[in-house]
Design a protein around this motif. Sequence first.
Motif, PDB file in Angstrom:
ATOM      1  N   MET A   1       0.828  -1.215   0.000  1.00 51.91           N
ATOM      2  CA  MET A   1       0.000   0.000   0.000  1.00 51.91           C
ATOM      3  C   MET A   1       0.861   1.264   0.000  1.00 51.91           C
ATOM      4  N   ILE A   2       2.108   1.143   0.425  1.00 52.62           N
ATOM      5  CA  ILE A   2       3.020   2.291   0.464  1.00 52.62           C
ATOM      6  C   ILE A   2       3.585   2.586  -0.927  1.00 52.62           C
ATOM      7  N   THR A   3       3.735   1.557  -1.735  1.00 51.22           N
ATOM      8  CA  THR A   3       4.417   1.649  -3.023  1.00 51.22           C
ATOM      9  C   THR A   3       3.886   2.755  -3.938  1.00 51.22           C
ATOM     10  N   PRO A   4       2.560   2.924  -4.090  1.00 49.54           N
ATOM     11  CA  PRO A   4       2.080   3.991  -4.993  1.00 49.54           C
ATOM     12  C   PRO A   4       2.509   5.393  -4.577  1.00 49.54           C
ATOM     13  N   PHE A   5       2.722   5.610  -3.292  1.00 52.03           N
ATOM     14  CA  PHE A   5       3.204   6.924  -2.850  1.00 52.03           C
ATOM     15  C   PHE A   5       4.617   7.174  -3.388  1.00 52.03           C
ATOM     16  N   GLY A   6       5.425   6.129  -3.421  1.00 49.03           N
ATOM     17  CA  GLY A   6       6.758   6.249  -3.994  1.00 49.03           C
ATOM     18  C   GLY A   6       6.711   6.494  -5.487  1.00 49.03           C
ATOM     19  N   GLY A   7       5.823   5.788  -6.175  1.00 45.15           N
ATOM     20  CA  GLY A   7       5.673   6.000  -7.614  1.00 45.15           C
ATOM     21  C   GLY A   7       5.227   7.413  -7.927  1.00 45.15           C
ATOM     22  N   THR A   8       4.326   7.926  -7.109  1.00 44.45           N
ATOM     23  CA  THR A   8       3.859   9.303  -7.282  1.00 44.45           C
ATOM     24  C   THR A   8       5.008  10.287  -7.033  1.00 44.45           C
ATOM     25  N   ALA A   9       5.812  10.022  -6.009  1.00 42.76           N
ATOM     26  CA  ALA A   9       6.965  10.883  -5.731  1.00 42.76           C
ATOM     27  C   ALA A   9       7.939  10.870  -6.911  1.00 42.76           C
ATOM     28  N   PHE A  10       8.162   9.703  -7.495  1.00 42.67           N
ATOM     29  CA  PHE A  10       9.030   9.626  -8.675  1.00 42.67           C
ATOM     30  C   PHE A  10       8.490  10.510  -9.804  1.00 42.67           C
ATOM     31  N   MET A  11       7.203  10.364 -10.091  1.00 47.10           N
ATOM     32  CA  MET A  11       6.610  11.128 -11.197  1.00 47.10           C
ATOM     33  C   MET A  11       6.684  12.634 -10.948  1.00 47.10           C
ATOM     34  N   ILE A  12       6.399  13.051  -9.717  1.00 54.36           N
ATOM     35  CA  ILE A  12       6.493  14.478  -9.374  1.00 54.36           C
ATOM     36  C   ILE A  12       7.939  14.951  -9.540  1.00 54.36           C
ATOM     37  N   GLY A  13       8.880  14.146  -9.079  1.00 54.01           N
ATOM     38  CA  GLY A  13      10.288  14.507  -9.203  1.00 54.01           C
ATOM     39  C   GLY A  13      10.714  14.720 -10.647  1.00 54.01           C
ATOM     40  N   TRP A  14      10.275  13.823 -11.528  1.00 57.63           N
ATOM     41  CA  TRP A  14      10.635  13.962 -12.947  1.00 57.63           C
ATOM     42  C   TRP A  14       9.967  15.180 -13.578  1.00 57.63           C
ATOM     43  N   LEU A  15       8.720  15.447 -13.219  1.00 56.73           N
ATOM     44  CA  LEU A  15       8.058  16.643 -13.749  1.00 56.73           C
ATOM     45  C   LEU A  15       8.731  17.917 -13.259  1.00 56.73           C
ATOM     46  N   LEU A  16       9.139  17.935 -11.991  1.00 59.71           N
ATOM     47  CA  LEU A  16       9.844  19.107 -11.463  1.00 59.71           C
ATOM     48  C   LEU A  16      11.188  19.296 -12.155  1.00 59.71           C
ATOM     49  N   LEU A  17      11.869  18.195 -12.466  1.00 62.95           N
ATOM     50  CA  LEU A  17      13.124  18.310 -13.195  1.00 62.95           C
ATOM     51  C   LEU A  17      12.882  18.902 -14.577  1.00 62.95           C
ATOM     52  N   ALA A  18      11.851  18.416 -15.254  1.00 63.51           N
ATOM     53  CA  ALA A  18      11.517  18.961 -16.576  1.00 63.51           C
ATOM     54  C   ALA A  18      11.186  20.450 -16.476  1.00 63.51           C
ATOM     55  N   ALA A  19      10.429  20.828 -15.451  1.00 66.42           N
ATOM     56  CA  ALA A  19      10.070  22.241 -15.273  1.00 66.42           C
ATOM     57  C   ALA A  19      11.309  23.082 -14.992  1.00 66.42           C
ATOM     58  N   GLY A  20      12.233  22.559 -14.193  1.00 61.43           N
ATOM     59  CA  GLY A  20      13.462  23.295 -13.898  1.00 61.43           C
ATOM     60  C   GLY A  20      14.300  23.531 -15.142  1.00 61.43           C
ATOM     61  N   VAL A  21      14.382  22.518 -15.978  1.00 62.23           N
ATOM     62  CA  VAL A  21      15.140  22.669 -17.225  1.00 62.23           C
ATOM     63  C   VAL A  21      14.398  23.599 -18.179  1.00 62.23           C
ATOM     64  N   TRP A  22      13.085  23.437 -18.277  1.00 63.82           N
ATOM     65  CA  TRP A  22      12.271  24.267 -19.171  1.00 63.82           C
ATOM     66  C   TRP A  22      12.397  25.741 -18.804  1.00 63.82           C
ATOM     67  N   ARG A  23      12.298  26.033 -17.520  1.00 63.99           N
ATOM     68  CA  ARG A  23      12.322  27.426 -17.059  1.00 63.99           C
ATOM     69  C   ARG A  23      13.735  27.962 -16.901  1.00 63.99           C
TER      70      ARG A  23
END
Length: 142
Positions: free
Chosen positions: A105-127
Amino acid sequence: MQANATSKWFLILGSINMFLAVALGAFGAHALKAGLPPDLLAVYHTANQYHLYHALGLFAVAVSAAGFRPSRLFGLSGAFILAGIPLFSGSLYVLSITGQRWIGMITPFGGTAFMIGWLLLAAGVWRGRKPQPESTPNLYRN
């Protein structure tokens, strides 16, 4: 944290997590192979793959933070990816070794954290804008 400090910390954290991913992969391949049923060994393998991928992701954060002007987005990206490693991979490591399926039940929270992390990286590079050549951090300097 300034870009150079962010880069340095995520290089360190990426290196430590690469070490852990390799060590845990070897442990799974040698110590657990005979003792775990195939379905739980597959879960362990998934944990190890994502651990390895996201340890490399920490290097991507470090390189991005060094290559662009300082942005809080890079630190946040690395923090989410780093948090995802124990939440996603850690929960799957524990599930596979103990057989306690409720831990999944904990695993999806980690997957969500991964996805947020990658989107934030993309936003940092984009901006982000590349720094002027004279202000590019030298990661190899003491």
